[in-house]
Design a protein around this motif. Structure first.
Motif, PDB file in Angstrom:
ATOM      1  N   GLY A 349     -21.145  -0.649   1.709  1.00 55.66           N
ATOM      2  CA  GLY A 349     -21.235   0.452   0.756  1.00 55.66           C
ATOM      3  C   GLY A 349     -19.917   1.119   0.430  1.00 55.66           C
ATOM      4  N   ALA A 350     -18.799   0.592   0.943  1.00 54.09           N
ATOM      5  CA  ALA A 350     -17.505   1.238   0.765  1.00 54.09           C
ATOM      6  C   ALA A 350     -16.650   0.494  -0.249  1.00 54.09           C
ATOM      7  N   THR A 351     -15.795   1.248  -0.919  1.00 55.26           N
ATOM      8  CA  THR A 351     -14.761   0.641  -1.748  1.00 55.26           C
ATOM      9  C   THR A 351     -13.755  -0.030  -0.828  1.00 55.26           C
ATOM     10  N   VAL A 352     -13.318  -1.223  -1.179  1.00 55.62           N
ATOM     11  CA  VAL A 352     -12.303  -1.899  -0.378  1.00 55.62           C
ATOM     12  C   VAL A 352     -10.922  -1.612  -0.957  1.00 55.62           C
ATOM     13  N   GLN A 353     -10.007  -1.296  -0.068  1.00 54.41           N
ATOM     14  CA  GLN A 353      -8.620  -1.070  -0.478  1.00 54.41           C
ATOM     15  C   GLN A 353      -7.725  -1.962   0.377  1.00 54.41           C
ATOM     16  N   GLN A 354      -7.004  -2.849  -0.278  1.00 55.03           N
ATOM     17  CA  GLN A 354      -6.074  -3.674   0.473  1.00 55.03           C
ATOM     18  C   GLN A 354      -4.766  -2.915   0.678  1.00 55.03           C
ATOM     19  N   VAL A 355      -4.227  -3.017   1.885  1.00 58.05           N
ATOM     20  CA  VAL A 355      -2.983  -2.353   2.250  1.00 58.05           C
ATOM     21  C   VAL A 355      -2.054  -3.406   2.835  1.00 58.05           C
ATOM     22  N   PHE A 356      -0.956  -3.637   2.165  1.00 56.57           N
ATOM     23  CA  PHE A 356       0.044  -4.584   2.644  1.00 56.57           C
ATOM     24  C   PHE A 356       1.297  -3.785   2.960  1.00 56.57           C
ATOM     25  N   GLY A 357       1.614  -3.702   4.234  1.00 54.96           N
ATOM     26  CA  GLY A 357       2.763  -2.905   4.606  1.00 54.96           C
ATOM     27  C   GLY A 357       3.342  -3.355   5.924  1.00 54.96           C
ATOM     28  N   MET A 358       4.225  -2.544   6.432  1.00 54.12           N
ATOM     29  CA  MET A 358       4.936  -2.901   7.650  1.00 54.12           C
ATOM     30  C   MET A 358       5.404  -1.621   8.319  1.00 54.12           C
ATOM     31  N   ALA A 359       5.479  -1.652   9.648  1.00 54.67           N
ATOM     32  CA  ALA A 359       5.932  -0.481  10.387  1.00 54.67           C
ATOM     33  C   ALA A 359       7.375  -0.137  10.050  1.00 54.67           C
TER      34      ALA A 359
END
Length: 557
Positions: A349-359
């Motif tokens: 039931g949630a919107t999906v958000q892709q997160v591409f990152g790095m520390a």
């Protein structure tokens, strides 16, 4: 507003081995509003004034959850800071935090920041090799642990670390402290000593200086330390919170280890607390634990790695949990395959958000209004207008639009060097300050990035480059494949052959011939097809949930 040195502090936070931003970049980032505000340790005071009685933290066992309001959190931070000062900890001291998701992780983090000490954030799955390395590299004077976690006695490990690293003078324990100082006892002593007075160093930390040291997330070599400043990390968290639409009405679930950059500040714990939301610390990311927490606490936002997203979606299909409150599921840490992404909204039931990152810094997000196609098939675009990215070939020349190349980046929250790593920095950063990420990406017409793999995750099969990431995604479309990893195998004929390592779905089986037929039907080139198939019960994972290919290769021999 505190404004001091933009090129690095003169205070003890100017630790050796830190590479600051050049002065002209510091002035620019401050003038454009990226760097501003007070040091991180002072922020809970502001939150207490703004959000006082609202619930800040929820943690502990489901039957007896611990709840702290924003006012209580600020008092707890002051109490513990006073206790730590009484122990002799001071500004500039490095303290290795090796705690799971519990209240003490948050209170200790902010107490150290309030003193001007520098937290070094280890991950719960780390053991002696990693901890000893991090303690030596950071010059840690103290080591914070739980008594036990998931059956492992950290007090025994602490004895080994103290014996091996003489600089570690103190062990701080959450829970049954045994022979060491207990964090609760230190807080109680600090409360008595400070008698209601606020706590802090004689000179507040320079917000342009090092606030904390994060752990690099790679799977090759020993972990490196990433120095994040008060200002750049505050921006990291607050801008992420704004992009995700976080408000005081949200409830953020920390399902991944809180010491990892993603659930700590993307927007994570720091971003959620900054807007007055409630942060729920999950002791485990398992479906049976988190589904109960989501239903009970009415969780609205959380973050996962793809392997856990797949596990949650699979479990939800037959458990039918109450996830009606969940509005946003962030997925990052590795590329999310499109077919799994498309299953998230119908199942959870949630919107999906892709997160591409790095520390190390750069964060890319799909936006909440991007639509399913972009959200499911790309890894988003940079957080800040000041984020500079280049996509380059092997010679460092920019590639044509839409062409795959290595991602280079610099910006107001991307570091200019690892801590105490001059030799590595010489190759990891370009002369003009771009961080060479090692990620292979392409830029779409919509301005979003698509991750195509890692430079070191490409198999050269007889002169043809096989992207392990791309092949893994195709393997996962077979109904018998639950998890997949692709690695190189030595081959006298072609140099490197392609080995597919899979975990099958319950009750399923598949042969190499059947997998090849399936991949051919999907239109893969012949050179992309795996040469070898290995079926295993489980794939090894790094502490942050990525498939650990170094360990996998070791197991395969």
């Amino acid at each position: 507003m505190i404004r001091r040195s933009l090129t690095g502090p003169a205070s003890p936070t100017a630790v050796d081995g830190w590479v600051p931003w050049p002065a002209e970049f510091g002035r620019r980032y401050a003038a454009e509003g990226y760097w501003q505000g007070e040091p991180l340790g002072e922020r809970p005071r502001d939150w207490a004034r703004r959000f006082g009685p609202a619930t800040a933290l929820v943690a502990g066992p489901p039957t007896q959850p611990v709840r702290l309001s924003y006012a209580e959190l600020d008092r707890a931070v002051d109490d513990l800071a006073a206790g730590l000062a009484g122990l002799g900890l001071a500004a500039g001291d490095r303290v290795l935090i090796h705690l799971p998701n519990r209240i003490e992780f948050v209170t200790l983090l902010f107490a150290l920041l309030r003193l001007g000490a520098i937290p070094v954030l280890a991950l719960p799955a780390h053991r002696r090799v990693e901890i000893e390395h991090l303690a030596r590299l950071s010059g840690a004077v103290a080591y914070a642990i739980p008594d036990k976690h998931e059956g492992f006695d950290h007090r025994a490990l602490a004895r080994e670390i103290v014996a091996a690293v003489p600089a570690v003078r103190h062990v701080l324990v959450a829970g049954d402290a045994g022979p060491f100082p207990g964090i609760d006892a230190l807080a109680a002593a600090g409360a008595a000593a400070r008698a209601g007075r606020p706590v802090g160093p004689a000179a507040p930390p320079d917000p342009a200086g090092v606030a904390l040291l994060l752990i690099s997330g790679g799977t090759t070599g020993k972990p490196k330390l990433i120095p994040r400043t008060h200002w750049d990390y505050a921006y990291n968290a607050s801008a992420s919170a704004g992009l995700c639409g976080l408000t005081g009405e949200d409830v953020y679930l920390v399902a991944l280890p809180a010491a990892h950059n993603f659930p700590l500040a993307c927007p994570g714990v720091l971003g959620a607390l900054g807007v007055g939301a409630t942060v729920v610390l999950a002791p485990s990311p398992s479906p049976e634990t988190v589904f109960e927490l989501i239903a009970r606490e009415r969780v609205t936002v959380t973050a996962l790695v793809p392997a856990l997203a797949r596990l949650w979606v699979t479990a939800a299909a037959w458990e039918r949990p109450d996830t009606v409150s969940l509005r946003l599921l962030q997925v990052g840490g590795a590329r999310l395959d499109a077919e799994l992404a498309r299953r998230i909204r119908p199942t959870l039931g949630a919107t999906v958000q892709q997160v591409f990152g790095m520390a190390e810094g750069l964060l890319n997000f799909t936006r909440l209004d991007d639509g399913d196609e972009i959200a499911c098939t790309t890894q988003g675009r940079p957080l800040a207008a000041a984020d500079e990215i280049r996509i380059v070939d092997r010679d460092g020349a920019d590639v044509a639009a839409g062409t795959v190349g290595e991602l280079w980046t610099r910006g107001p929250y991307t570091v200019r060097g690892y801590y105490r790593a001059a030799e590595h920095n010489a190759t990891a950063f370009s002369p003009d300050g771009f961080y060479r990420t090692g990620d292979l990406v392409r830029l779409t017409a919509s301005g979003n990035l698509v991750v195509e793999g890692r430079i070191k995750d490409v198999i050269n099969r007889g002169g043809e480059n096989v992207s392990a990431t791309e092949l893994e995604e195709h393997l996962l479309t077979h109904p018998a494949v639950a998890q997949a990893a692709v690695v190189a195998a030595a081959d006298e004929q072609v140099g490197e052959s392609v080995r597919a390592v899979i975990v099958t779905a319950p009750g399923a089986a598949v042969t190499l011939r059947a997998l090849k037929a399936h991949l051919r039907e999907r239109g893969l080139a012949r050179f992309m097809l795996p040469d070898l198939l290995t079926v295993v019960d489980e794939l090894p994972l790094t502490p942050v949930g990525k498939i650990d290919k170094r360990e996998l290769r070791r197991r395969l021999g």
